[in-house]
Design a protein around this motif. Structure first.
Motif, short mmCIF file in Angstrom:
data_model
loop_
_atom_site.label_atom_id
_atom_site.label_comp_id
_atom_site.label_asym_id
_atom_site.label_seq_id
_atom_site.Cartn_x
_atom_site.Cartn_y
_atom_site.Cartn_z
N SER A 259 -4.41 14.74 -12.25
CA SER A 259 -3.67 13.61 -11.68
C SER A 259 -2.61 14.09 -10.69
N SER A 260 -2.01 15.26 -10.97
CA SER A 260 -1.02 15.84 -10.04
C SER A 260 -1.67 16.25 -8.73
N LEU A 261 -2.88 16.78 -8.83
CA LEU A 261 -3.61 17.17 -7.62
C LEU A 261 -3.95 15.94 -6.78
N ILE A 262 -4.38 14.87 -7.43
CA ILE A 262 -4.73 13.63 -6.72
C ILE A 262 -3.52 13.09 -5.94
N LYS A 263 -2.35 13.08 -6.59
CA LYS A 263 -1.12 12.62 -5.92
C LYS A 263 -0.77 13.53 -4.75
N HIS A 264 -0.90 14.85 -4.97
CA HIS A 264 -0.57 15.82 -3.93
C HIS A 264 -1.45 15.65 -2.68
N LYS A 265 -2.73 15.40 -2.88
CA LYS A 265 -3.66 15.33 -1.74
C LYS A 265 -3.34 14.17 -0.81
N ARG A 266 -2.60 13.18 -1.33
CA ARG A 266 -2.22 12.04 -0.47
C ARG A 266 -1.25 12.47 0.63
N ILE A 267 -0.56 13.60 0.43
CA ILE A 267 0.30 14.15 1.49
C ILE A 267 -0.56 14.53 2.69
N HIS A 268 -1.74 15.07 2.41
CA HIS A 268 -2.66 15.50 3.47
C HIS A 268 -3.43 14.33 4.08
N THR A 269 -3.86 13.42 3.22
CA THR A 269 -4.72 12.32 3.70
C THR A 269 -3.92 11.15 4.24
N GLY A 270 -2.64 11.03 3.82
CA GLY A 270 -1.83 9.90 4.25
C GLY A 270 -2.12 8.63 3.47
N GLU A 271 -2.94 8.75 2.43
CA GLU A 271 -3.31 7.59 1.63
C GLU A 271 -2.10 7.05 0.87
N LYS A 272 -1.95 5.71 0.91
CA LYS A 272 -0.89 5.03 0.16
C LYS A 272 -1.51 3.84 -0.57
N PRO A 273 -2.04 4.10 -1.75
CA PRO A 273 -2.86 3.08 -2.43
C PRO A 273 -2.09 1.96 -3.11
N TYR A 274 -0.76 2.08 -3.21
CA TYR A 274 0.01 1.08 -3.94
C TYR A 274 0.80 0.21 -2.96
N SER A 275 0.38 -1.05 -2.84
CA SER A 275 0.96 -1.97 -1.86
C SER A 275 1.79 -3.05 -2.52
N CYS A 276 2.88 -3.39 -1.85
CA CYS A 276 3.76 -4.48 -2.32
C CYS A 276 3.18 -5.81 -1.84
N GLU A 277 2.95 -6.71 -2.79
CA GLU A 277 2.36 -8.02 -2.43
C GLU A 277 3.38 -8.94 -1.75
N VAL A 278 4.65 -8.57 -1.77
CA VAL A 278 5.68 -9.40 -1.15
C VAL A 278 5.82 -9.08 0.34
N CYS A 279 6.02 -7.78 0.67
CA CYS A 279 6.28 -7.41 2.07
C CYS A 279 5.20 -6.55 2.69
N GLY A 280 4.24 -6.10 1.88
CA GLY A 280 3.12 -5.33 2.43
C GLY A 280 3.36 -3.84 2.56
N ASN A 281 4.55 -3.35 2.26
CA ASN A 281 4.81 -1.90 2.29
C ASN A 281 3.91 -1.17 1.30
N SER A 282 3.46 0.03 1.67
CA SER A 282 2.58 0.82 0.82
C SER A 282 3.25 2.11 0.39
N PHE A 283 2.79 2.65 -0.75
CA PHE A 283 3.43 3.82 -1.32
C PHE A 283 2.38 4.78 -1.88
N VAL A 284 2.78 6.06 -1.93
CA VAL A 284 1.89 7.11 -2.43
C VAL A 284 1.74 7.02 -3.94
N GLU A 285 2.84 6.72 -4.64
CA GLU A 285 2.83 6.69 -6.09
C GLU A 285 3.21 5.30 -6.61
N LYS A 286 2.69 4.98 -7.78
CA LYS A 286 2.96 3.69 -8.40
C LYS A 286 4.44 3.56 -8.75
N SER A 287 5.06 4.67 -9.19
CA SER A 287 6.48 4.64 -9.56
C SER A 287 7.36 4.25 -8.37
N ALA A 288 6.96 4.72 -7.16
CA ALA A 288 7.72 4.37 -5.95
C ALA A 288 7.60 2.88 -5.65
#
Length: 304
Positions: A260-289
């Motif tokens: 799971s740590s590797l998966i989170k880390h790879k998002r630094i390289h890919t730019g993936e932000k899978p967690y989106s705010c349904e209110v304003c649309g901002n996206s984040f790398v981690e669910k905690s953020a």
């Protein structure tokens, strides 16, 4: 031109034979009888009539047994459940099935009191008390309590994956794994915690969760004596002692203890932000953020 068929011929047609994929007549399945010389308990030779199947030549001592056997060739299932319309070849199978709807469990374990709808289920269960595992894999020598488990296990060696998910196409070696997988699509969580109401897709996950309430930590580290509520947490902890980091990033070579740590880390390289705010649309790398971000919106609402 119309084909003229005598009505008696039509009445003689009874089924589409699933064995040979052709339309068959009753006369095709009329059994033959033969006399077989057998010995009774006293050793006296007696003659007994046997009823033979004309398709596979199996012989039966009773005509009723032959009639039930013929349904394996014809595919006929004359006994239907009036609740869910599932059909069965034998009346006894329908009777067992009805217990699913009624909840009846007439067969009880004398050791622990657990009840079962079928005696075959009880027989399988009893092996958990006796430790009996009569079915062994000839490849790796693993043993199993019942034959179906061995059959599923053998697919790990053959690579066979005969159970496909109709929603995403992923295939599985075991039907039970497919059933669990489909809950990802349906969102079904049939196992609920009696204490806090949390639900889970698998009974094993509920069992692990219950350790939170009971405080039980059955998994102990043999190096330092620390205990953990799940085996996965123990495995993670042991790597802190060994220094093992088996999950390596193919982009930069950094290694991690957990996948799971590797998966989170790879998002630094890919730019993936899978967690989106349904209110304003901002996206984040981690669910905690994302959860931290959402507090901005809840504060805004409280100020209004």
């Amino acid at each position: 031109m119309f084909l003229q068929i005598d009505i008696s011929t039509i009445e003689n047609i009874i089924f589409f034979n699933i064995t040979c994929n052709c339309l068959c007549l009753k006369s095709d399945f009329l059994h033959s009888t033969r006399m077989s010389k057998l010995k009774n308990r006293t050793g006296t030779q007696i003659e007994k009539k046997l009823f033979s199947c004309q398709i596979c030549k199996r012989a039966f001592s009773q005509e009723g047994n032959l009639n039930r056997h013929i349904r394996t060739h014809t595919g006929e299932k004359p006994y239907a459940c009036d609740v869910c319309e599932t059909s069965f070849t034998q009346k006894s199978n329908l009777k067992n099935h009805m217990r699913i709807h009624t909840g009846e469990k007439p067969y009880s374990c004398e050791v622990c009191g657990t009840s079962f709808p079928q005696i075959s289920n009880l027989n399988i269960h009893m092996k958990t008390h006796t430790g009996e595992k009569p079915y062994s894999c000839h490849v790796c020598r693993n043993s199993f309590t019942h034959k179906s488990s061995l059959k599923d296990h053998m697919k790990l060696h053959t690579g066979e994956k005969s159970y496909a998910c109709e929603l995403c196409g992923i295939c599985f070696a075991q039907k039970s794994v497919l059933v669990k997988h489909k809950r990802i699509h349906t969102g079904e969580k049939p196992y609920s915690c009696d204490v806090c109401g949390n639900s889970f897709t698998q009974s094993s996950n509920l069992k692990i969760h219950m350790n939170i309430h009971t405080g039980e930590k059955p998994y102990s580290c043999q190096v330092c004596g620390n205990s953990f509520n799940t085996k996965s947490n123990l495995n993670y902890h042991i790597k802190l002692h060994t220094g093992e980091k088996p999950f390596a990033c193919e982009f930069c070579g950094n290694s991690f203890v957990q996948k799971s740590s590797l998966i989170k880390h790879k998002r630094i390289h890919t730019g993936e932000k899978p967690y989106s705010c349904e209110v304003c649309g901002n996206s984040f790398v981690e669910k905690s953020a994302l959860l931290k971000h959402k507090r901005i919106h809840t504060r805004e609402k409280s100020c209004l």
